[in-house]
Write a protein that holds these residues in place. Structure first.
Motif, mmCIF file in Angstrom:
data_model
loop_
_atom_site.group_PDB
_atom_site.id
_atom_site.type_symbol
_atom_site.label_atom_id
_atom_site.label_comp_id
_atom_site.label_asym_id
_atom_site.label_seq_id
_atom_site.Cartn_x
_atom_site.Cartn_y
_atom_site.Cartn_z
ATOM 1 N N THR A 15 0.836 -1.202 0.000
ATOM 2 C CA THR A 15 0.000 0.000 0.000
ATOM 3 C C THR A 15 0.869 1.251 0.000
ATOM 4 O OG1 THR A 15 -1.779 -1.160 1.184
ATOM 5 C CG2 THR A 15 -1.808 1.245 1.230
ATOM 6 N N SER A 16 1.966 1.213 0.785
ATOM 7 C CA SER A 16 2.890 2.353 0.800
ATOM 8 C C SER A 16 3.569 2.534 -0.554
ATOM 9 C CB SER A 16 3.940 2.162 1.895
ATOM 10 O OG SER A 16 4.870 1.153 1.546
ATOM 11 N N PHE A 17 3.851 1.413 -1.237
ATOM 12 C CA PHE A 17 4.436 1.520 -2.575
ATOM 13 C C PHE A 17 3.484 2.268 -3.518
ATOM 14 C CE2 PHE A 17 6.939 -2.689 -1.915
ATOM 15 C CZ PHE A 17 7.806 -2.025 -1.065
ATOM 16 N N GLY A 18 2.222 1.864 -3.489
ATOM 17 C CA GLY A 18 1.244 2.519 -4.352
ATOM 18 C C GLY A 18 0.999 3.964 -3.971
ATOM 19 N N LEU A 19 1.177 4.299 -2.689
ATOM 20 C CA LEU A 19 0.913 5.658 -2.219
ATOM 21 C C LEU A 19 1.882 6.670 -2.816
ATOM 22 C CD1 LEU A 19 -0.813 7.401 -0.288
ATOM 23 C CD2 LEU A 19 0.877 6.894 1.501
ATOM 24 N N TYR A 20 3.139 6.276 -2.945
ATOM 25 C CA TYR A 20 4.156 7.223 -3.399
ATOM 26 C C TYR A 20 4.705 6.912 -4.793
ATOM 27 C CZ TYR A 20 4.196 9.019 1.354
ATOM 28 O OH TYR A 20 3.827 9.587 2.556
ATOM 29 N N ALA A 21 4.277 5.830 -5.408
ATOM 30 C CA ALA A 21 4.812 5.478 -6.729
ATOM 31 C C ALA A 21 4.154 6.316 -7.822
ATOM 32 C CB ALA A 21 4.557 4.000 -7.004
ATOM 33 N N PRO A 22 4.910 6.657 -8.850
ATOM 34 C CA PRO A 22 4.305 7.351 -9.996
ATOM 35 C C PRO A 22 3.262 6.463 -10.667
ATOM 36 C CG PRO A 22 6.712 7.461 -10.068
ATOM 37 C CD PRO A 22 6.356 6.470 -8.999
ATOM 38 N N ARG A 23 2.231 7.080 -11.173
ATOM 39 C CA ARG A 23 1.162 6.304 -11.798
ATOM 40 C C ARG A 23 1.419 6.202 -13.291
ATOM 41 N NH1 ARG A 23 -4.627 8.296 -9.911
ATOM 42 N NH2 ARG A 23 -3.765 10.305 -10.557
ATOM 43 N N ASN A 24 2.148 5.152 -13.681
ATOM 44 C CA ASN A 24 2.347 4.870 -15.104
ATOM 45 C C ASN A 24 2.367 3.356 -15.287
ATOM 46 O OD1 ASN A 24 5.207 3.895 -14.859
ATOM 47 N ND2 ASN A 24 5.538 6.029 -14.206
ATOM 48 N N PHE A 25 2.313 2.940 -16.529
ATOM 49 C CA PHE A 25 2.176 1.511 -16.823
ATOM 50 C C PHE A 25 3.384 0.715 -16.341
ATOM 51 C CE2 PHE A 25 2.957 -2.114 -19.634
ATOM 52 C CZ PHE A 25 1.775 -2.832 -19.441
ATOM 53 N N THR A 26 4.593 1.259 -16.495
ATOM 54 C CA THR A 26 5.799 0.537 -16.103
ATOM 55 C C THR A 26 5.808 0.254 -14.604
ATOM 56 O OG1 THR A 26 7.065 1.551 -17.890
ATOM 57 C CG2 THR A 26 8.308 0.584 -16.086
ATOM 58 N N VAL A 27 5.521 1.268 -13.798
ATOM 59 C CA VAL A 27 5.490 1.082 -12.344
ATOM 60 C C VAL A 27 4.416 0.089 -11.951
ATOM 61 C CG1 VAL A 27 4.993 2.237 -10.155
ATOM 62 C CG2 VAL A 27 6.464 3.348 -11.836
ATOM 63 N N LEU A 28 3.249 0.213 -12.578
ATOM 64 C CA LEU A 28 2.157 -0.707 -12.248
ATOM 65 C C LEU A 28 2.520 -2.144 -12.612
ATOM 66 C CD1 LEU A 28 -0.725 -0.569 -11.095
ATOM 67 C CD2 LEU A 28 -1.575 -0.496 -13.441
ATOM 68 N N ALA A 29 3.182 -2.337 -13.757
ATOM 69 C CA ALA A 29 3.593 -3.678 -14.177
ATOM 70 C C ALA A 29 4.630 -4.259 -13.222
ATOM 71 C CB ALA A 29 4.143 -3.637 -15.597
ATOM 72 N N ILE A 30 5.589 -3.430 -12.788
ATOM 73 C CA ILE A 30 6.614 -3.912 -11.848
ATOM 74 C C ILE A 30 5.980 -4.307 -10.524
ATOM 75 C CG2 ILE A 30 8.608 -3.212 -10.484
ATOM 76 C CD1 ILE A 30 9.264 -3.854 -13.370
ATOM 77 N N LEU A 31 5.075 -3.492 -10.017
ATOM 78 C CA LEU A 31 4.403 -3.821 -8.755
ATOM 79 C C LEU A 31 3.526 -5.059 -8.910
ATOM 80 C CD1 LEU A 31 3.450 -0.264 -7.430
ATOM 81 C CD2 LEU A 31 5.276 -1.772 -6.635
ATOM 82 N N PHE A 32 2.947 -5.237 -10.086
ATOM 83 C CA PHE A 32 2.165 -6.447 -10.361
ATOM 84 C C PHE A 32 3.053 -7.686 -10.278
ATOM 85 C CE2 PHE A 32 0.491 -9.713 -13.146
ATOM 86 C CZ PHE A 32 -0.870 -9.725 -12.858
ATOM 87 N N VAL A 33 4.235 -7.630 -10.893
ATOM 88 C CA VAL A 33 5.173 -8.751 -10.858
ATOM 89 C C VAL A 33 5.650 -9.009 -9.431
ATOM 90 C CG1 VAL A 33 7.434 -9.549 -11.632
ATOM 91 C CG2 VAL A 33 5.892 -8.439 -13.247
ATOM 92 N N CYS A 34 5.933 -7.940 -8.684
ATOM 93 C CA CYS A 34 6.377 -8.103 -7.289
ATOM 94 C C CYS A 34 5.291 -8.763 -6.443
ATOM 95 C CB CYS A 34 6.737 -6.739 -6.705
ATOM 96 S SG CYS A 34 8.219 -5.999 -7.407
ATOM 97 N N ALA A 35 4.040 -8.340 -6.631
ATOM 98 C CA ALA A 35 2.938 -8.950 -5.883
ATOM 99 C C ALA A 35 2.783 -10.426 -6.238
ATOM 100 C CB ALA A 35 1.638 -8.201 -6.162
ATOM 101 N N ALA A 36 2.929 -10.739 -7.535
ATOM 102 C CA ALA A 36 2.838 -12.143 -7.954
ATOM 103 C C ALA A 36 3.988 -12.962 -7.372
ATOM 104 C CB ALA A 36 2.834 -12.232 -9.477
ATOM 105 N N SER A 37 5.178 -12.379 -7.288
ATOM 106 C CA SER A 37 6.333 -13.097 -6.754
ATOM 107 C C SER A 37 6.159 -13.401 -5.274
ATOM 108 C CB SER A 37 7.600 -12.267 -6.978
ATOM 109 O OG SER A 37 7.814 -12.027 -8.351
#
Length: 245
Positions: A188-210
């Protein structure tokens, strides 16, 4: 469920970024959040490592128990063969028992004749071998020694079987629940301060899956006879092909 909670935390953080006042997201607030989340992330890494090690240790112990049981089964079969032809029925029951367990636990379909319902099928247990062995009437010291050793091996097989039954599920679910809570806060903290773009969202998606796959592996190893990751049936399969030969 883990992935939904973790990645949901990312989306929640991005939503909170739009609704929180600007001074809640300034540099000083960000530094404070980073310190707190860094502490939680460190605890999460330590606990996840301990949980993984505990599940792996339990899984390896069950694998070792299966190998030991297979070795005892083969030793029992050879002892009965040396005892004499009067143990032929007991050896056939032993073979039937191993085949039944392979089909019951590992859903083995091949490797021999089908289960014989008249011999109990999957209801047959190692206890059913104790009485026939005790009923053997040895004629000399050699047969008496073989009978005694055979009974010891049956008891060892029974003991190992109970160990395998009670040895699983070493990781309590509340423990995993707390770990999931920490992971959700962190993402949640990652999403709070991360830039909102496709690359960041994809990286966080992969991290959550991992992270989710790591907990999936823990739960899989914690149930050595269920799911996709099971204790190896190879030793018992090998024993089945060499019993009563």
């Amino acid at each position: 469920m883990v992935f939904a909670c973790v990645f949901g935390g990312v989306l929640l953080g991005m939503w909170l970024r739009n609704v929180l006042p600007r001074h809640h997201l300034d540099a000083e607030s960000r530094d404070t959040v980073k310190v707190g989340i860094g502490f939680i992330a460190t605890m999460t890494a330590l606990v996840l490592g301990l949980v993984t090690a505990s599940a792996k240790s339990s899984f390896d112990a069950v694998n070792t128990a299966v190998k030991q049981t297979s070795a005892n089964i083969l030793s029992l079969d050879r002892l009965l063969a040396r005892y004499g032809p009067e143990t032929g029925g007991i050896r056939s029951e032993l073979q039937q028992l191993v085949r039944a367990k392979l089909q019951e636990i590992w859903q083995e379909e091949g490797g021999g004749e089908a289960l014989d319902p008249t011999k109990g099928g999957t209801e047959m247990t190692a206890e059913d071998l104790v009485q026939p062995i005790r009923a053997l009437d040895p004629h000399d010291d050699s047969q008496r020694a073989l009978k005694t050793r055979a009974l010891e091996l049956v008891e060892s097989i029974l003991q190992t079987r109970w160990f395998m039954l009670v040895g699983g599920e070493t990781v309590p679910l509340p423990f995993l629940g707390i770990l999931l809570f920490w992971l959700t806060i962190t993402f949640t903290s990652f999403g709070l301060y991360a830039p909102r773009n496709f690359t960041v969202l994809a990286i966080l998606f992969v991290c959550a899956a991992s992270v989710s796959s790591a907990l999936f592996l823990v739960l899989e190893m914690d149930g050595p006879f269920d799911g996709l990751i099971k204790a190896s049936a190879g030793p018992l399969r090998y024993a089945l092909t060499h019993i009563n030969r």
